[in-house]
Design an enzyme around this catalytic site. Structure first.
Site, short mmCIF file in Angstrom:
data_model
loop_
_atom_site.label_atom_id
_atom_site.label_comp_id
_atom_site.label_asym_id
_atom_site.label_seq_id
_atom_site.Cartn_x
_atom_site.Cartn_y
_atom_site.Cartn_z
N MET A 87 0.89 -1.10 0.06
CA MET A 87 -0.10 -0.02 -0.04
C MET A 87 1.02 1.09 0.21
O MET A 87 1.72 1.26 0.83
CB MET A 87 -0.95 0.13 1.20
CG MET A 87 -2.06 -0.99 1.22
SD MET A 87 -3.37 -0.78 0.46
CE MET A 87 -4.69 -1.54 1.62
N GLU A 88 0.41 2.27 -0.88
CA GLU A 88 1.27 3.54 -0.80
C GLU A 88 1.57 4.19 0.54
O GLU A 88 2.52 4.86 0.62
CB GLU A 88 0.58 4.41 -1.74
CG GLU A 88 -0.62 5.09 -1.33
CD GLU A 88 -1.52 5.69 -2.22
OE1 GLU A 88 -2.40 4.87 -3.07
OE2 GLU A 88 -1.38 6.83 -2.62
N ALA A 89 0.76 3.89 1.45
CA ALA A 89 1.23 4.55 3.04
C ALA A 89 2.45 3.91 3.47
O ALA A 89 2.76 4.20 4.47
CB ALA A 89 0.02 4.31 3.74
N ILE A 129 -6.22 2.80 2.73
CA ILE A 129 -5.12 2.59 2.24
C ILE A 129 -4.02 2.69 3.33
O ILE A 129 -2.66 2.51 3.15
CB ILE A 129 -4.77 3.71 1.29
CG1 ILE A 129 -4.23 3.45 0.26
CG2 ILE A 129 -4.37 5.15 2.04
CD1 ILE A 129 -4.36 4.18 -1.09
N ASN A 179 -0.49 12.27 -4.47
CA ASN A 179 0.04 11.92 -3.13
C ASN A 179 1.45 12.21 -3.02
O ASN A 179 2.17 12.58 -1.97
CB ASN A 179 -0.21 10.39 -2.82
CG ASN A 179 -1.32 10.25 -1.92
OD1 ASN A 179 -1.74 11.36 -1.17
ND2 ASN A 179 -1.96 9.05 -2.08
#
Lengths: 275, 348, 348, 275
Positions: free
Chosen positions: A51-53, A67, B106
C-alpha cells in the site's frame, strides 16, 4: 455444479486473476484489497501486496478500511514511507497496480478529480491520490469501474493512459516503455487496449450480458475484439473465499450498508439507546 | 534553545499559543489516527483563514472547511459522501467560491514536505505529471505549483515542486514523553515529513510515557523533543478514526459523520452536537457513552499484539569492571592516579 | 519478479554469483557492524577492479585496497593508523598510483545514495561546499563530481551531486528472514540508502529468524525481501567490529589490525593469518579462540537490553464474531447467502 | 585545595564549558564525547547530545568507540538517518559542533584531508567526514587541536572558517550569518577570532604556558588579546568526572595505549596464549 455468484464477486475475481505469483502489487482500497487477498490465498501465494502508505508485504485478515489500515493484517514485512513507496514505483519495482475510474476516455486516460468547471465544480470527486503516479510508472495497470463513465472527452485529466493513442505514450519519453493501462474490468465485461491504436476494445463479456448492454454506456462506436470471449465464471473456491473474507464486498456496497445500518439500529434499540 | 524543556499543556492552551489565524496549517496524520481533538479545538476557538495542507482529507478537512476556517486547501484526495448524488463540505465551499484548492498527487504533495523537512527550496517529482491537468490547471500557487528545470547530468526535463514549510503541524501519535519525543508506528505515510517540515508542532498522544520507554525504542520516534512545541495526553484523541494498538475505527460514528457530510445543515447539526457542545475530548466521549452506551466503545479497544523487541544490549555499561579496574588498562583509580603522578603528567 | 523467493545461500556462493570484477561495490555499513566476512570472502576469491564506495572506511576499505582489489575509491573518511608517522593501505596505494580517490563529505556521499535510492539523477547538497577543495579538486568523476544549477524558485545557486547506483551492496545486519527481509537497528547512518540504491544486495546477518519476528516489527526492516539477492547467517560476521545487541568491538583484534595497517608487510601478514588461512568465518573464530582463548570472545557478548515493544493490536482479526456472525451486518453466512438469493443478486 | 590535572583533562574541560544548557550539540568522536558527557553531568543537564550517524539525545555511560556507537549509552531518544542529521544542521537546528584540526590557517580554515600533492599525498589524513558541512551550518563551531599545526597556507582546503578573513564568509551568502569557528582549544591555550578581521587571537593561556610557547607553533606573528587571561583551572568535580567516565582520556592516548597493551600481554601470558 458451480456455485452462483454476484456481479461484485465476478468483478473482484476477474481482478484477482490479474495478479501473478511473485508480482510486486500496489493495491488501492476497496475492491483491489479483496482481490489481492484472494490472489494470495488461491493462486499467487508469493505475491507481495503493498500500500502506498508504506506497508510492504502485508496479508490482510479482514478487509482494510482504507489505504493505511495496518490493523487489517497481523504484521507486515517492512514499514517504509510514502515518498519511498512512490520512488520505488518510479524505479520500476512495481509489477502491477489497480485504479478505480471516475471518467475514462477511448485511450484509457482517467478523470477522478472533478466534473464541470474545475474551479467551481458540479461534482468534486476525490482527486488523484496516488493514481496519476502509479499508472505512470507501474509496469501494468488494471482499471476497475463501478459507477464511473465512458466519455468522449475528460472534464479533468487526472491520470495518463495512452494520451492521444497510438504510440504517443511511449514516444513522449515520460513513461516506461510498454507501461499504461492493461485492462479495464467492469460489471459487464473486460476491456483491453488495441496494441497499435491503443483504443479500448471489449475483449471479454460477462455471462448474460450482451454487446448492446455494453455499447449503451459508451458514447462512441466501441471496438469489439475478434476473439471476444465470455468471461470465465468464478470457481467455488473463489466465491467461498470472498464471502468468508469480505461478505460486505460480496453483497455489494448498497446492500451491505442497508443491512449494516438496520443491524446497528436494532442493537441500539435493544440497549434502549434509540427511542 | 529557548523552548521550555517540558512541553505538557492542555489542548486549548496549545491551540491558543501555537495556532494563529491565517496560518499555513497541516494535518500531520494520513487517514489513520487523525488528530481529531486538535481539529475540534481549533474549530471551538474559531480560528480561521487557514491555508490547510492534508495528504488525504477525511473528517479533519471536512470539519475545518465546514467551519469556514479554510481559505485555501492543498490536497491530494478529498472526501466525497454518497457517490454522485452526495456531496461534501469541500464541494460546497468550492461551489460558493469561499475555498480555493490546489490539487497534487500524493507523491507531489509529499515531495513538497520532504523538501521543507530537509531545508531545500524544491524537490524533484516524476515527469509524467506534465501531461495531466494537475500540471496544467493551477490555482493559487500559479507558476510555482510546478516548474521545469534541466537535469545537469542527463539534460532531461526535471519537474519540481516548491518546498512546503507550514506554520504549524497538528498530529496524533501513540505515545510521547513530556519533553515532546513522539513515537508513532503503523502506516508511516507522510507523517514524519509533515511534522518535521513545519515551524511549530502540536502533538496529542494516547499516552504520555516515561522517557525510558522512548529511549529504549528510538527507532519509533518520529519527532525529537527539540522540534516539539506542545504535548497533550488525549486518550481516544483520534476517535472515530483508529489508532494502531489502541482502538479500531468506529463505524457507527464514522457512518453518522459520512451521512451528515453530504448536506450542509446536517453537518452543522453534527458539529453542534459533537464539537461545540462538548468542551473537550472527555466530554465528547462521555456524550458518546450516554448516546450509544459504553459497550460500543469497549468493543473497539485493541487486544495487544506486540512487536518483537530489538536488542540494544552491550557487554558492559561501565568503564570499570566488577573489581573496580578500568577495563582498558586493568588499573584501579588509585593506581591510575599514582601513575599520572609518577609520569609527571599532573599539574596544578 | 524472477528472483527465487528464498535467498539463503553460503557466503562463497553469494560472492561468486553477485560480485563481479570491475563492479561498483558499496560497503553498506557505517563504522559499526561492518560486513567483515563478505569483505574477507571477496578477497579470498580474488575479485578485483572495483570502484569502492564507503561512508567511513575502516578495516573493510583497508583490506580491499591492500588486496589490490580497488582501482577507484569514493570516500568521505579513511583510516589512518598511528598518526603522522603511521600510514595506511589507502595512503600507500595513492602514493604508488594504483588507487584514485574521490573525496566527498559524509552528507554529499549520502546524498548521492539518496538520489540513487529514489531513482533521481541528482540530489541537492549544501552550497558552502563550493569554497572548499572538495568542490575544486576532482579526480575520476571530473565535471560530474559536483554541478551547479539555479533553483527555479529562489534563483540561487544549487550545488548538485550525481546519483550513485552501485552494482552490489554488501551489508551486515542483526537479523533477517529467509526471504531477505533484513532488520537493522542502532546508528542508521547511510545503511538503508546504501543498500536500496544498489542493483544487487548481499546480506549477512547474526541470525536468520522466523518471518513472524520480522512481520511483527516492520519498522526495523531496512531491506524488503524483493530487493534482496542473498541472505547468509554468519554469527560473529562483523568481528572485530561490534554488532548492537550481539557483541562489542574487540579491542584486541582491532588493535592488532591497526598496528598492522601502518605497514604494508605487516598488513599482508595479518591478512595471511586471518583472511587467507581461514576458509570461512567459523575457521576465523576457531583460530581466534585457539590464539587468544574463548574467554576473550565471551567477554564481548552483549547482555540483553530490549526495546519497549510497539503494540500493533486490533480489536479483532476476523470479519466473523464469536457467534459466527458478520460484524458489519450481524448475519451468519447462511443468512447472507439466503438474502442474496432473495434479492435476485445471484447469477450462474 | 584543588586536585591536580593532566593537560588532556584541561583541554576536555575547556571544551565542555562551551556547551550550554539546552544546546543542540553535534559531538565528534574522542575528546568531544567525553566533554559532552561532562557538560551534561555537571552544568548542562538538558543539552541534547547528537551524533551524525543519527543518534539524537544520547547520554553516554562509557566513552564511545566511534561516531556510530550506540552501545556506549543506555538508549537514546530518536534514531534518525545521516541525511536528516545533516539537513537538520543545514536548517539551523544545531547550536554547537566540535571539530578536530589537522592544519589550520590564520582565519580558521581547516585541512583534515592530505599533506603534499592531493593526488599523490605525502600524508593521507582521514578526510572531511562531517566536518565541512558542520562548520558551514552549525551556529557555533569549537575547534580542538592535538597534533595538528598552524600553517600559512593549507595544503588542502577541507572545511571553511572565515575564508580570506574580514566579512568574506558572511558576504559569500553561502553560510548562515554569524556562523563559523568560535574558538580553537589546544593544550596550550584558547584562541578566539577577531570580530572584525576574523584573524585568530590568543585569548586565554593555560597555567604555566608562556606566550612564547604558543607563538613557536605559529608561523606568523600571533595576535594576542588585550584581555589575555589565564585559563580557569579545572574543578575537582570536573576532574573526578573525567577520570571516572574516561580514565583513558584523562591519561592521554599514548599512555593509555601503552598500559592497555601491557595489560593485554599480561592477560594472554597468564592464560598461556603468548610464549
Amino acid at each position: 455444479m458451480t456455485k452462483k455468484y454476484t456481479l461484485d464477486e465476478l468483478l473482484i475475481i476477474a481482478v484477482a486473476r490479474e495478479i501473478h505469483d511473485y508480482d510486486n502489487v500496489i493495491l488501492g482500497i476497496g475492491l483491489p484489497t479483496t482481490a489481492g487477498a484472494l490472489a494470495k490465498a488461491l493462486h499467487a501465494p508469493q505475491a507481495n501486496l503493498m500500500m502506498e502508505a508504506g506497508m510492504i508485504d502485508f496479508e490482510p485478515v479482514i478487509p482494510p478500511n482504507h489505504i493505511a489500515d495496518v490493523m487489517a493484517c497481523k504484521g507486515y514485512a517492512c514499514a517504509t514511507d510514502l515518498f519511498t513507496a512512490f520512488t520505488m514505483t518510479y524505479r520500476g519495482f512495481v509489477d502491477i497496480c489497480f485504479l478505480g475510474v471516475g471518467q475514462i476516455d477511448k485511450f484509457g486516460n482517467l478523470n477522478t478529480t472533478s466534473i464541470g468547471d474545475y474551479y467551481k465544480p458540479d461534482l468534486r470527486l476525490p482527486g488523484s491520490g496516488g493514481a496519476a503516479d502509479f499508472i505512470s510508472y507501474s509496469k501494468r495497470t488494471i482499471l476497475t469501474m463501478r459507477g464511473g463513465e465512458f466519455v468522449e472527452e475528460l472534464e479533468y485529466f487526472t491520470s495518463p493512459g495512452y494520451l492521444g493513442g497510438g504510440n504517443e505514450r511511449d514516444r513522449s519519453g515520460l513513461f516506461p516503455q510498454g507501461s499504461g493501462p492493461a485492462k479495464l474490468i467492469t460489471q459487464k465485461g473486460i476491456f483491453e487496449f488495441d496494441p497499435v491504436t491503443k483504443e479500448i476494445v471489449l475483449a471479454s463479456i460477462h455471462p448474460r450480458i450482451s454487446v448492446k448492454d455494453v455499447q449503451k454506456d459508451v458514447p462512441w462506436e466501441l471496438k469489439i475484439s475478434e476473439t471476444l470471449a465470455e468471461t470465465k465464471p468464478p470457481s467455488d473456491a473463489e466465491i467461498n473465499f470472498i464471502r468468508d473474507f469480505a461478505p460486505a464486498a460480496a453483497m455489494g456496497r448498497a446492500l451491505a450498508s442497508e443491512i449494516g445500518f438496520a443491524n446497528l439500529i436494532k442493537e441500539l434499540e435493544a440497549r434502549g439507546k434509540i427511542q | 534553545m529557548s523552548k521550555p524543556i517540558e512541553k505538557v499543556m492542555s489542548a486549548p492552551d496549545a491551540v491558543k499559543r501555537f495556532v494563529n489565524d491565517g496560518d499555513h496549517l497541516i494535518i500531520g496524520n494520513y487517514t489513520v489516527g487523525t488528530c481529531m481533538e486538535l481539529v475540534f479545538e481549533i474549530i471551538r476557538q474559531g480560528k480561521k483563514g487557514f491555508t490547510l495542507y492534508s495528504q488525504s482529507g477525511i473528517l479533519d478537512v471536512e470539519l475545518l472547511v465546514a467551519a469556514g476556517a479554510v481559505e485555501r486547501l492543498v490536497a491530494t484526495y478529498v472526501l466525497r459522501s454518497g457517490g454522485r448524488n452526495g456531496g461534501s463540505a469541500v464541494e460546497r465551499a468550492l461551489q460558493d467560491g469561499s475555498l480555493q484548492i490546489e490539487d497534487y498527487t500524493n507523491y507531489n504533495y509529499n515531495a513538497r514536505l520532504m523538501a521543507g523537512m530537509h531545508g531545500f527550496s524544491f524537490m524533484q517529482v516524476f515527469e509524467g505529471i506534465m501531461v495531466t491537468d494537475l500540471f496544467k490547471k493551477r490555482s493559487f500557487m500559479g507558476e510555482d505549483k510546478y516548474r521545469v528545470i534541466k537535469c545537469p547530468y542527463t539534460g532531461k526535463d526535471v519537474v519540481t515542486v516548491p518546498a512546503a514549510n507550514p506554520d504549524v503541524c497538528i498530529v496524533h501519535v501513540q505515545r510521547a514523553d513530556k519533553f515532546g519525543n513522539a513515537q508513532y508506528w503503523g502506516a508511516i505515510g507522510s507523517v514524519p515529513a509533515a511534522a518535521l517540515a513545519s515551524k511549530r508542532i502540536i502533538i496529542t498522544c494516547e499516552e504520555i510515557v516515561d522517557t525510558e520507554i522512548i529511549r529504549s525504542s528510538p527507532h519509533h520516534t518520529i519527532i525529537p523533543a527539540f522540534r516539539a512545541d506542545a504535548v497533550i495526553e488525549v486518550p481516544w484523541g483520534a476517535h472515530p478514526t483508529e489508532v494502531v494498538g489502541h482502538y479500531n475505527q468506529d463505524k457507527l460514528m464514522w457512518g453518522l459523520f459520512i451521512m451528515a457530510a453530504a448536506g450542509g445543515k446536517r453537518l452543522q447539526a453534527w458539529m453542534d452536537e459533537w464539537v461545540f457542545n462538548c468542551q473537550d475530548r472527555q466530554a465528547y466521549i462521555d456524550h458518546y457513552v450516554e448516546r450509544f452506551g459504553s459497550g460500543r466503545l469497549q468493543k473497539l479497544v485493541a487486544k495487544p499484539l506486540y512487536s518483537a523487541p530489538a536488542n540494544y544490549g552491550s557487554a558492559f555499561h561501565s568503564t570499570w569492571d566488577a573489581n573496580g579496574k578500568d577495563r582498558g588498562t586493568g588499573l584501579t583509580m588509585e593506581e591510575i592516579e599514582n601513575l599520572l603522578e609518577e609520569r609527571g603528567l599532573l599539574h596544578d
